[in-house]
Write a protein that holds these residues in place. Structure first.
Motif, PDB file in Angstrom:
ATOM      1  N   ILE A 113     -15.179  62.442  12.234  1.00  0.00           N
ATOM      2  CA  ILE A 113     -15.297  62.337  10.871  1.00  0.00           C
ATOM      3  C   ILE A 113     -13.981  63.186  10.257  1.00  0.00           C
ATOM      4  CG2 ILE A 113     -16.666  63.445   8.953  1.00  0.00           C
ATOM      5  CD1 ILE A 113     -17.624  60.921  10.014  1.00  0.00           C
ATOM      6  N   LEU A 114     -13.778  64.382  10.853  1.00  0.00           N
ATOM      7  CA  LEU A 114     -12.798  65.285  10.281  1.00  0.00           C
ATOM      8  C   LEU A 114     -11.510  64.644  10.484  1.00  0.00           C
ATOM      9  CD1 LEU A 114     -14.186  68.710  11.514  1.00  0.00           C
ATOM     10  CD2 LEU A 114     -14.129  67.838   9.320  1.00  0.00           C
ATOM     11  N   LYS A 115     -10.988  64.166  11.486  1.00  0.00           N
ATOM     12  CA  LYS A 115     -10.019  63.626  11.802  1.00  0.00           C
ATOM     13  C   LYS A 115      -9.563  62.203  10.990  1.00  0.00           C
ATOM     14  CE  LYS A 115      -8.680  65.338  16.239  1.00  0.00           C
ATOM     15  NZ  LYS A 115      -8.046  65.111  17.472  1.00  0.00           N
ATOM     16  N   PHE A 116     -10.861  61.353  10.815  1.00  0.00           N
ATOM     17  CA  PHE A 116     -10.444  60.163   9.927  1.00  0.00           C
ATOM     18  C   PHE A 116     -10.417  60.490   8.440  1.00  0.00           C
ATOM     19  CE2 PHE A 116     -12.508  56.862   7.565  1.00  0.00           C
ATOM     20  CZ  PHE A 116     -11.650  55.819   8.078  1.00  0.00           C
ATOM     21  N   VAL A 117     -11.291  61.378   8.165  1.00  0.00           N
ATOM     22  CA  VAL A 117     -10.827  62.163   6.437  1.00  0.00           C
ATOM     23  C   VAL A 117      -9.379  62.275   6.514  1.00  0.00           C
ATOM     24  CG1 VAL A 117     -11.381  63.473   4.690  1.00  0.00           C
ATOM     25  CG2 VAL A 117     -13.395  62.268   6.136  1.00  0.00           C
ATOM     26  N   ASN A 118      -8.883  63.342   7.513  1.00  0.00           N
ATOM     27  CA  ASN A 118      -7.658  63.863   7.492  1.00  0.00           C
ATOM     28  C   ASN A 118      -6.522  62.926   7.383  1.00  0.00           C
ATOM     29  OD1 ASN A 118      -5.618  65.878   7.526  1.00  0.00           O
ATOM     30  ND2 ASN A 118      -5.567  65.728   9.912  1.00  0.00           N
ATOM     31  N   ALA A 119      -6.701  61.753   8.250  1.00  0.00           N
ATOM     32  CA  ALA A 119      -5.725  60.605   8.463  1.00  0.00           C
ATOM     33  C   ALA A 119      -5.583  59.697   7.131  1.00  0.00           C
ATOM     34  CB  ALA A 119      -5.855  59.801   9.593  1.00  0.00           C
ATOM     35  N   PHE A 120      -6.859  59.363   6.575  1.00  0.00           N
ATOM     36  CA  PHE A 120      -7.049  58.371   5.748  1.00  0.00           C
ATOM     37  C   PHE A 120      -7.175  58.815   4.336  1.00  0.00           C
ATOM     38  CE2 PHE A 120      -7.802  56.195   9.532  1.00  0.00           C
ATOM     39  CZ  PHE A 120      -7.368  54.918   9.481  1.00  0.00           C
ATOM     40  N   THR A 121      -7.275  60.060   4.019  1.00  0.00           N
ATOM     41  CA  THR A 121      -7.423  60.487   2.698  1.00  0.00           C
ATOM     42  C   THR A 121      -6.182  59.962   1.734  1.00  0.00           C
ATOM     43  OG1 THR A 121      -8.998  62.247   2.993  1.00  0.00           O
ATOM     44  CG2 THR A 121      -7.930  62.381   1.058  1.00  0.00           C
ATOM     45  N   PRO A 122      -5.045  60.406   2.244  1.00  0.00           N
ATOM     46  CA  PRO A 122      -3.844  59.921   1.496  1.00  0.00           C
ATOM     47  C   PRO A 122      -3.637  58.513   1.266  1.00  0.00           C
ATOM     48  CG  PRO A 122      -3.058  61.610   3.118  1.00  0.00           C
ATOM     49  CD  PRO A 122      -4.510  61.085   3.501  1.00  0.00           C
ATOM     50  N   ILE A 123      -3.765  57.743   2.070  1.00  0.00           N
ATOM     51  CA  ILE A 123      -3.849  56.204   2.215  1.00  0.00           C
ATOM     52  C   ILE A 123      -4.937  55.941   1.207  1.00  0.00           C
ATOM     53  CG2 ILE A 123      -4.116  54.364   3.443  1.00  0.00           C
ATOM     54  CD1 ILE A 123      -3.398  55.591   5.870  1.00  0.00           C
ATOM     55  N   VAL A 124      -6.244  56.276   1.293  1.00  0.00           N
ATOM     56  CA  VAL A 124      -7.106  55.998   0.221  1.00  0.00           C
ATOM     57  C   VAL A 124      -6.808  56.206  -1.242  1.00  0.00           C
ATOM     58  CG1 VAL A 124      -9.568  56.452  -0.507  1.00  0.00           C
ATOM     59  CG2 VAL A 124      -9.255  56.144   2.031  1.00  0.00           C
ATOM     60  N   TYR A 125      -6.098  57.252  -1.675  1.00  0.00           N
ATOM     61  CA  TYR A 125      -5.688  57.630  -2.691  1.00  0.00           C
ATOM     62  C   TYR A 125      -4.619  56.762  -3.186  1.00  0.00           C
ATOM     63  CZ  TYR A 125      -2.703  59.960  -6.264  1.00  0.00           C
ATOM     64  OH  TYR A 125      -2.010  60.025  -7.270  1.00  0.00           O
TER      65      TYR A 125
END
Length: 632
Positions: free
Chosen positions: A267-279
């Protein structure tokens, strides 16, 4: 012999010169155990399945390259005869600019934003299902070969049983800490957004011509690199925090501990990696406002807009740098560099020189040599990097069709790199049995389902695929894409700028500007409802939502059909298991029949011997002659 097996593994598996060969899975299982054998078998299946995905992705990319000169929207942007003046991209420092200057970005965007990307998204959704089915069949075959079909993991519970009240503080700590870490990730992404906004304004007022000529490329690239560095640093921090939180919960078994740790880390690494991409995919360019009424954050920071060709190009750059950077730095460089550095430090601490160490190694057994290697920390880091890569390959593949190719090239190296690490750098772990890859399969299946929805929204809202279709079939006078660019641009009267936001250099283009254009679907300033959303906006929004619903349901239905069509157990294995069951039943029946015959023979023998025994018995009393006669 351990030494012989180790030598075979080194020659046939842990060498880069045999990268084109299949892995010796049976040998790996024999030396390391079933759990590690299953990991490398899964990694091999995943890498093998990336080959068709990479080929189709390259074909889609080449299609974009072949049709870029025939793409009417990019031709209209690059045509100097249109002479379209665009509104400033930032307040005060930025001035009016010509749409023709976005020619390069528009042509590059077509490489990734073309009709073939829709087909590729559908293909990758079905590919994910085929990959999962292929792995289930491969796993079942290995279970049969390794005699694990009846294996079930049984672990004893802990001696001290904790109630929910005892665990409540740990659970609350876990939830609060994870929410705080996710909030930190969002805050860092927001900080990078502010960096992009401020550096763009600073470059616009710069006196260096080189800086002013490459503003967009500089801002995109540097922001993506900053995001990559932050992701790599936070990944290490999040892994330590997840382990600490799992320890606080005091799980009952080792399996429960491992699954909880994996879930939190993912959960933590997924959010960390994909938050800039989702934005970049779903939020950038949506919360901007319009000229004269822009949206501001933290005082005077105006929310950033997408380029005229859309945010898909920036999304592609961010995804490319993040994926390649993580694979090159985090996965490969760290896996090679850190073990080498630790080995060097151990040698420096040792009092022996290189020759003495080599002579000592010749006299030691394999298990004694392993004592000088690094400790084995488990398979979770290996699985985690591949799961994040799987997300990069499937979730936003509509914006980056070359992702499977880069993943394939990385995994070809990764297999041999991991092999060399397990054979040469790490101590041989205690062999552990396992019949599947555990919670990782559920995470893969969840990602493949989410990928369908994400790609539907990327095609619908991030790319210009839907606006082009709506224009061609509803608003085009001749049924072609001619006039599409003019249709997507709204008008703005420069006299309606808010005080203090107009350009400092209004004559930057050499003439006075009265009307500028911006990308949106709004009424012109001379209409009865100036700057309100137009009917074209609502028609396109309805088409976007309809596409999401249709795409999601059609692809999900096709995926479920493929899942139903392909059996989980290979036919030959199923027949073999069925034959074995029949043989077992026949053997059981023969044993039962033998037992019954033996019991019957014993009974008959007892009946046969009973008269003679009666004759040899002492004479019966005269009072029981009748009962003696009844025996015959």
């Amino acid at each position: 012999n351990q030494e012989i097996t180790w030598s075979l593994l080194y020659e046939e598996w842990a060498s880069y010169s045999v990268f084109y060969k299949y892995q010796p899975i049976g040998l790996i299982r024999k030396y390391f155990g079933e759990k590690i054998g299953l990991y490398f078998a899964w990694l091999g299946v995943y890498t093998q399945m990336l080959i068709p995905a990479a080929i189709v992705g390259v074909i889609v990319f080449l299609y974009g390259c072949a049709t870029v000169d025939d793409n009417i929207p990019s031709m209209e942007i690059c045509d100097p005869r249109n002479n379209i003046t665009m509104c400033p991209l930032c307040d005060r420092a930025c001035s009016y600019w010509k749409l023709m200057t976005a020619c390069g970005t528009a042509r590059a965007s077509h490489l990734f934003d073309n009709p073939a990307t829709v087909f590729f998204s559908i293909f990758m959704a079905l590919w994910a299902v085929l990959f999962m089915e292929h792995w289930k069949r491969r796993q079942m075959r290995l279970n049969y070969i390794w005699d694990l079909t009846g294996f079930g993991e049984e672990e004893e519970g802990e001696k001290v049983k904790l109630t929910c009240t005892d665990r409540l503080p740990a659970y609350l700590t876990t939830v609060v800490t994870m929410c705080f870490m996710i909030a930190v990730t969002f805050a860092i992404v927001f900080g990078v957004i502010l960096y992009r906004i401020s550096i763009k304004a600073a470059l616009h007022i710069s006196n260096y011509p080189a800086a002013r000529s490459n503003i967009r490329a500089t801002v995109k690239t540097t922001a993506a690199i900053i995001n990559l560095i932050i992701i790599i640093i936070l990944d290490e921090i999040y892994a330590a925090i997840a382990r600490w939180l799992t320890t606080l919960e005091v799980p009952k078994t080792d399996k429960s501990f491992e699954e909880r740790l994996i879930f939190k880390t993912f959960i933590l690494k997924f959010v960390n990696a994909f938050t800039p991409i989702v934005y970049l995919a779903f939020f950038r360019g949506r919360l901007v406002g319009r000229p004269g009424n822009y949206l501001y954050v933290v005082g005077s920071y105006r929310m950033e807009e997408c380029a005229h060709a859309g945010c898909l190009m920036e999304l592609c750059i961010q995804l490319c740098i993040t994926m390649l950077g993580k694979q090159l730095i985090q996965n490969n460089l760290f896996e090679i560099g850190i073990p080498k550095l630790k080995k060097l430090l151990r040698r420096r601490k040792s009092e022996m020189d290189t020759k003495q160490e080599e002579e000592l190694n010749k006299t030691l057994q394999r298990h004694e040599k392993d004592h000088f290697l690094g400790p084995f920390v488990g398979l979770s880091p290996e699985y985690m990097e591949m799961i994040i890569q799987f997300g990069m390959v499937t979730l936003f593949v509509a914006s980056f069709p070359l992702a499977p190719l880069f993943a394939l090239l990385n995994n070809i190296i990764e297999i041999r790199l991991d092999a060399k690490k397990f054979v040469m750098e790490l101590r041989r772990p205690i062999a552990a049995k396992a019949k599947d890859i555990g919670i990782w399969y559920n995470l893969l299946r969840g990602l493949s389902k989410v990928a369908v929805i994400v790609n539907a929204f990327v095609i619908s809202f991030t790319s210009d695929f839907i606006p082009r279709l709506v224009y061609q079939y509803m608003y085009s006078p001749d049924g072609t894409m001619h006039g599409f660019i003019n249709h997507t641009l709204s008008y703005f009267n420069v006299s309606d700028f808010q005080p203090g936001t107009e350009p400092l250099q209004p004559m930057h283009l050499g003439y006075h500007v009265e009307i500028c254009r911006y990308k949106d679907y709004r009424e012109p300033p001379w209409s009865s409802t100036p700057y309100e959303l137009s009917k074209e906006f609502w028609a396109i929004l309805a088409a976007r939502l309809a596409f999401v619903i249709v795409f999601q349901n059609v692809v999900m239905l096709m995926s479920d059909f493929v899942d139903w069509l392909i059996p989980d157990i290979p036919k030959d294995i199923s027949l073999q298991i069925h034959k074995e069951k029949i043989l077992m039943v026949e053997l059981f029946m023969k044993e039962e029949q033998g037992k019954r015959l033996a019991a019957r023979d014993n009974h008959n023998q007892d009946n046969f011997t009973s008269p003679s025994s009666a004759d040899q018995s002492p004479p019966q009393p005269r009072s029981r002659p009748v009962s003696h006669a009844n025996c015959y």
